[in-house]
Design an enzyme around this catalytic site. Structure first.
Site, PDB file in Angstrom:
ATOM      1  N   LYS A   1       5.885 -37.315 -67.678  1.00 18.76           N
ATOM      2  CA  LYS A   1       5.587 -38.277 -68.565  1.00 18.76           C
ATOM      3  C   LYS A   1       6.726 -39.555 -67.907  1.00 18.76           C
ATOM      4  CE  LYS A   1       5.733 -39.780 -73.193  1.00 18.76           C
ATOM      5  NZ  LYS A   1       6.614 -40.870 -73.085  1.00 18.76           N
TER       6      LYS A   1
ATOM      7  N   ARG B   1      -0.798 -52.213 -74.357  1.00 18.60           N
ATOM      8  CA  ARG B   1      -1.259 -51.364 -75.762  1.00 18.60           C
ATOM      9  C   ARG B   1      -1.371 -52.212 -76.717  1.00 18.60           C
ATOM     10  NH1 ARG B   1       0.757 -45.646 -76.288  1.00 18.60           N
ATOM     11  NH2 ARG B   1       2.747 -46.275 -76.372  1.00 18.60           N
TER      12      ARG B   1
ATOM     13  N   CYS C   1      43.728 -65.672 -76.521  1.00 16.39           N
ATOM     14  CA  CYS C   1      44.637 -66.737 -76.644  1.00 16.39           C
ATOM     15  C   CYS C   1      45.168 -67.147 -77.877  1.00 16.39           C
ATOM     16  CB  CYS C   1      44.007 -67.804 -75.866  1.00 16.39           C
ATOM     17  SG  CYS C   1      42.520 -68.407 -76.922  1.00 16.39           S
TER      18      CYS C   1
ATOM     19  N   CYS D   1      41.363 -70.510 -72.423  1.00 18.17           N
ATOM     20  CA  CYS D   1      41.611 -69.265 -72.879  1.00 18.17           C
ATOM     21  C   CYS D   1      41.831 -68.254 -71.629  1.00 18.17           C
ATOM     22  CB  CYS D   1      40.706 -68.695 -73.565  1.00 18.17           C
ATOM     23  SG  CYS D   1      40.608 -66.861 -73.760  1.00 18.17           S
TER      24      CYS D   1
END
Length: 660
Positions: free
Chosen positions: A113, A134, A403, A423
């Protein structure tokens, strides 16, 4: 809780997860967890049939036809399989079939599968006319244009039966192709795919078939949909598929004994991990079509087939801490720090929690016992809290963990962001991105070295990388003369990278590697791009309104302009070289491709024409130099003959450019 209320609760929950899995390609439950919910609902409905409704998930396939593509009504419903996870459950299925057929000598086919996406291919007189997903089982989506890019799907079947023929199968991505795709996604600052199924689903839903064509999708035929065929069994149908040129999964056996099915299941468990594609179980089918018709179907699943699935590798561990990671865009991502545990042969010590909505959904707290899953996943994930330990709620940080500056959240987004562009965590991430392989490709400038450079305050922006000296590097841990010189050489070599690499390295919002290359090819120099008016940026193909505004704003930022001038002073290349053509055989020539080509898609043929100096067009005119006609060429061939435009076969085209 009253049974009716519990049934309604389960229906709502399953429908929610169906939408995540089928329509959004973003499941958050493992198959095992989902199947357990489904089984609870099914058992309750059997116990209290008066509360079962037609709109229950047990009465239909899980998805819905999406709205991105046109709807396609299936000639025969595309049903989903019932799942089993144990020998006892598969034996129960076999005994029901044995009782209905009143015989125990019926043949079964057992096959791997594949963990991919279901797809229906409809042929008319051997010509592929429609490909559909599908969807809800009755109606799917028309994905024909994207499916035509899958190279191992025949566009024309030789010796096909007359009329309509529908063949169903699985579209999938190999593991190595997922790794390559995710590497590209990271380089483009885009989200990575969690597994091969998600990648295949996302690739089939691209608006641009050229994007799908780049994804290396493949197809295995595994089911007969409709039509008039000569076979009287599934194995006979598979033999026909081979003759017609379809790829067939080789992991297959045939038997009349359930003990053989279980033995194959146990033996294949280890072997499946060595396959190039992901396999999450086996499919067991009654072979003869006559017996399949006798067994029939339920509202959702065929009674003549069942999935015999392998449980996903899971483990239970403890959340020791939840950390907050800050990316280069400032987004704050929660990460679970775990007590190390082995899952599927790999020791896991942390797992992403994606965002704070996910923490809330899980009800997760520090100290909780959690179930970790790694089933073909690139990133391990927390799938469930096994036991709550009573820790405090996990809340978004009031300040940036790096920061200490403020944090903000857009009302319509799930992410939290640091407001400080300076930062340190953002700077670190931006510098690492700048030096990464897909950007400036500075070998040796990884996380460990970058952390030392930042700690010593040797770098604070991109340009500082080019001011590093031999003495700077010798001050770093584990650096000797040769290692220092190698890094300096790599930094020096990066100055010659083309403009496209530099644009990507600068980290302009929404500008990935592909967009950077398009911009560089169009403007040729950084200064031309920098000075381009907004209207001109918006006219560039594949650069929409949001991206063009981002580029325009970036080059009007005083900080960005200062950075660019410092990089200019450092000697970086600000130009894009013209692409060398493979030849000029088609220089000045315009080509139109029509019909189905044998060895390549039309998109690939057009790219090949451009490589040899030509230009591809979608319409035929007096200015057309050649029309290259494949099978079923249509009106373009007729117009070419009316206008006297030379017509080439695919083979003649390849001969013209010296490829044959």
């Amino acid at each position: 809780m009253h049974p009716k209320e519990e049934i309604e609760r389960l229906k709502k929950l399953i429908n929610y997860h169906n939408n995540l899995y089928y329509n959004l390609d973003n499941p958050v439950l493992s198959d095992t967890q989902y199947d357990e919910l489904y089984k609870q609902l099914k058992d309750l409905e059997e116990q209290y049939p008066q509360y079962r409704t037609k709109n229950s998930p047990t009465q239909r396939v899980g998805g819905q036809a999406g709205e991105l593509f046109s709807p396609v009504k299936h000639a025969v419903p595309m049903m989903s399989l019932d799942n089993s996870y144990s020998p006892d459950e598969i034996r129960e299925w076999y005994e029901r079939a044995e009782k209905t057929l009143q015989r125990n000598d019926f043949e079964m086919v057992v096959e791997a599968k594949i963990d991919g996406v279901s797809c229906s291919l409809t042929y008319e007189n051997g010509i592929l006319v429609t490909a559909a997903s599908r969807g809800d089982g009755k109606t799917g989506e028309d994905i024909t244009a994207n499916v035509r890019t899958i190279k191992n799907i025949p566009q024309k079947i030789e010796n096909a039966p007359a009329g309509m023929l529908e063949i169903r199968g699985e579209v999938y991505l190999e593991k190595k192709d997922l790794a390559a795709l995710n590497e590209k996604q990271l380089l483009n600052a885009e989200n990575i795919f969690a597994n091969t199924r998600n990648a295949a689903a996302g690739s089939l839903r691209q608006k641009d078939p050229q994007m799908t064509a780049q994804r290396s999708l493949k197809f295995f035929a595994h089911s007969f949909g409709a039509g008039d065929i000569s076979a009287d069994s599934f194995s006979g149908f598979i033999d026909l598929c081979r003759q017609w040129g379809f790829s067939i999964c080789p992991a297959r056996t045939k038997t009349t004994q359930m003990s053989e099915v279980i033995r194959f299941y146990n033996q294949f468990d280890a072997a499946r991990h060595q396959l190039p594609y992901d396999v999450d179980g086996l499919v067991v089918k009654v072979n003869r079509f006559e017996y399949q018709r006798i067994l029939g179907v339920t509202a959702k699943s065929p009674r003549w087939a069942i999935a015999f699935k392998y449980p996903a590798p899971q483990a239970t561990t403890t959340v020791e801490n939840i950390l907050f990671s800050v990316g280069r865009s400032g987004v704050i991502t929660p990460v679970a720090e775990l007590k190390p545990v082995a899952v599927g042969g790999v020791t896991i010590s942390n797992a992403t929690l994606h965002n704070f909505d996910e923490i809330s959904r899980l009800g997760l707290r520090v100290g909780d016992s959690v179930i970790i899953e790694r089933a073909g996943e690139v990133i391990p994930k927390v799938v469930k809290v096994a036991e709550h330990k009573g820790g405090p709620d996990v809340l978004p940080p009031a300040a940036c963990p790096s920061c200490g500056e403020g944090v903000y959240k857009e009302p319509d987004e799930v992410g939290y962001y640091c407001v400080n562009p300076s930062c340190p965590a953002q700077l670190r991430a931006r510098l690492l991105h700048f030096a990464s392989r897909g950007a400036m490709d500075i070998e040796g400038l990884g996380e460990v070295v970058m952390d030392q450079l930042l700690e010593n305050k040797y770098v604070a922006d991109f340009a500082d990388i080019y001011n590093l000296s031999f003495l700077h590097l010798l001050n770093l841990e584990n650096f000797k003369d040769k290692k220092a010189q190698n890094l300096l050489d790599s930094i020096e070599a990066s100055k010659q990278k083309p403009l496209s690499r530099l644009l990507f390295a600068l980290g302009i919002a929404f500008v990935g590697a592909k967009t950077a290359e398009i911009l560089a090819d169009r403007f040729r120099t950084l200064d031309a791009l920098k000075d381009a008016p907004l209207e001109e940026l918006q006219s560039v193909r594949e650069v929409g309104e949001i991206v063009s505004h981002s580029i325009y704003d970036f080059f009007r930022s005083p900080r960005a302009l200062e950075q660019i001038e410092r990089l200019r002073a450092a000697g970086l290349n600000f130009t894009q070289p013209k692409k060398e053509l493979a030849g000029n055989i088609l220089d000045g020539k315009t080509l139109v491709f029509t019909g189905e080509l044998k060895t390549m898609s039309r998109t690939e043929a057009e790219l090949l024409a451009k490589e040899y100096g030509g230009k591809a067009s979608g319409s035929v005119s007096k200015k057309t130099s050649y029309v290259v006609a494949g099978a079923e060429p249509g009106s373009k061939l007729k117009k070419a003959r009316e206008l006297g435009v030379p017509v080439l076969s695919e083979e003649e085209f390849l001969q013209l450019i010296g490829k044959k």
